[in-house]
Design a protein around this motif. Sequence first.
Motif, PDB file in Angstrom:
ATOM      1  N   UNK A  47       0.848  -1.295  -0.099  1.00  0.00           N
ATOM      2  CA  UNK A  47      -0.001   0.197   0.136  1.00  0.00           C
ATOM      3  C   UNK A  47       0.872   1.218   0.009  1.00  0.00           C
ATOM      4  N   UNK A  48       0.302   2.190  -0.776  1.00  0.00           N
ATOM      5  CA  UNK A  48       1.163   3.325  -0.797  1.00  0.00           C
ATOM      6  C   UNK A  48       1.037   4.465   0.506  1.00  0.00           C
ATOM      7  N   UNK A  49       0.275   3.928   1.422  1.00  0.00           N
ATOM      8  CA  UNK A  49      -0.235   4.780   2.560  1.00  0.00           C
ATOM      9  C   UNK A  49       0.135   4.077   4.106  1.00  0.00           C
ATOM     10  N   UNK A  80       6.013  11.916  12.700  1.00  0.00           N
ATOM     11  CA  UNK A  80       6.573  11.627  11.263  1.00  0.00           C
ATOM     12  C   UNK A  80       7.582  12.512  11.076  1.00  0.00           C
ATOM     13  N   UNK A  81       8.406  12.460   9.970  1.00  0.00           N
ATOM     14  CA  UNK A  81       9.272  13.525   9.346  1.00  0.00           C
ATOM     15  C   UNK A  81       8.893  13.586   7.914  1.00  0.00           C
ATOM     16  N   UNK A  82       9.022  14.767   7.116  1.00  0.00           N
ATOM     17  CA  UNK A  82       8.616  15.034   5.964  1.00  0.00           C
ATOM     18  C   UNK A  82       9.658  14.694   5.032  1.00  0.00           C
ATOM     19  N   UNK A  83       9.530  13.999   3.862  1.00  0.00           N
ATOM     20  CA  UNK A  83      10.288  13.615   2.953  1.00  0.00           C
ATOM     21  C   UNK A  83      10.535  14.758   1.845  1.00  0.00           C
ATOM     22  N   UNK A  84       9.653  15.804   1.861  1.00  0.00           N
ATOM     23  CA  UNK A  84       9.997  16.914   1.055  1.00  0.00           C
ATOM     24  C   UNK A  84       9.270  18.024   1.745  1.00  0.00           C
ATOM     25  N   UNK A  85       9.730  19.136   1.223  1.00  0.00           N
ATOM     26  CA  UNK A  85       8.769  20.333   1.568  1.00  0.00           C
ATOM     27  C   UNK A  85       7.437  20.456   1.047  1.00  0.00           C
ATOM     28  N   UNK A 124       5.241   8.247   0.382  1.00  0.00           N
ATOM     29  CA  UNK A 124       5.959   8.971  -0.219  1.00  0.00           C
ATOM     30  C   UNK A 124       6.378  10.415   0.239  1.00  0.00           C
ATOM     31  N   UNK A 125       5.421  10.867   1.404  1.00  0.00           N
ATOM     32  CA  UNK A 125       5.575  11.941   1.970  1.00  0.00           C
ATOM     33  C   UNK A 125       5.989  11.974   3.372  1.00  0.00           C
TER      34      UNK A 125
END
Length: 285
Positions: free
Chosen positions: A30-32, A45-50, A125-126
């Motif tokens: 799953x992508x979630x 959580x930490x962000x993988x992108x701004x 992904x995020x």
Amino acid sequence: MKKGLLGAALVAASVIGFVGTAQAATKSSSPYLSDNSKPGTTQYVRLKKTMDVGFTQKSGGHYKKLLKKKGSLLEVMSVNRNEINGEYVPTVGLTSGAVHYNRAKNLKYSTMDNMHAKLVPFTKADFTPVKLKAPDRTLLFQSGTGFKLNAKKDDLVTTPAFYLTLDNYLQYYSASDLAKVAPSGLYQDVRGMNVWKPTASVKVSNVTVKGRTTTIYYTKPLKGLPNQKISKGHYRLTIVHNPTTHHKTFFPDSYTEDATWTTYKVNGKTYYVGQSIEVKDYVDD
């Protein structure tokens, strides 16, 4: 009598049951992400992108959109299932977590707005799930050996307390100031929606963890805490956890309090971390 359970009313993290096939292989692909935090714990959580995660920040009397940078640490307040483009997917309610009051007071979180919530898909992904390196962060350390009834026997005692913020501040609360926001042990830990003005605070220079011991270093003594001076301009708090769980039921006037806590030694002084919940109201005939 203590008014309601504010912490429970602010958020109720829901279990994700999102649509898909029953095969384990499909679920693992799953992508979630899911809300896999244990009851009574907080997920981060930490962000993988701004990206835009629904934060606004007060500036010049107005609130403006605040993009969160890649690597930012965020607190997961809730995970729910919402419809986006015809598909029901996990969405996440986010805050900055328990950061210093001067920062927290200027933030708003649209993912936590029940009427106009910004839907942020909880995707791998995020976001990257993380565990705090210092597990004692955000815990509300209350002075004393545990919960007790006050002299009038009509409520629990509110004692002075402190906690370590996510952005490295010690925030201290006198008993009277804590009573305004978290009376009688209403909270076990502090979260992003708990914007409490401290009686005093100090910037922390370093935090180390070894086993059940957390050591906090700072440059000036904080009134109200058992500061230990190492040298000029250097102080520390050594926090040692006793994992033994204590439980007691109290019977103030017209209701019942169910309290659970563990104790800590903070530079040799006893503090406790726990929660007391109002479990029953009696109705007079």
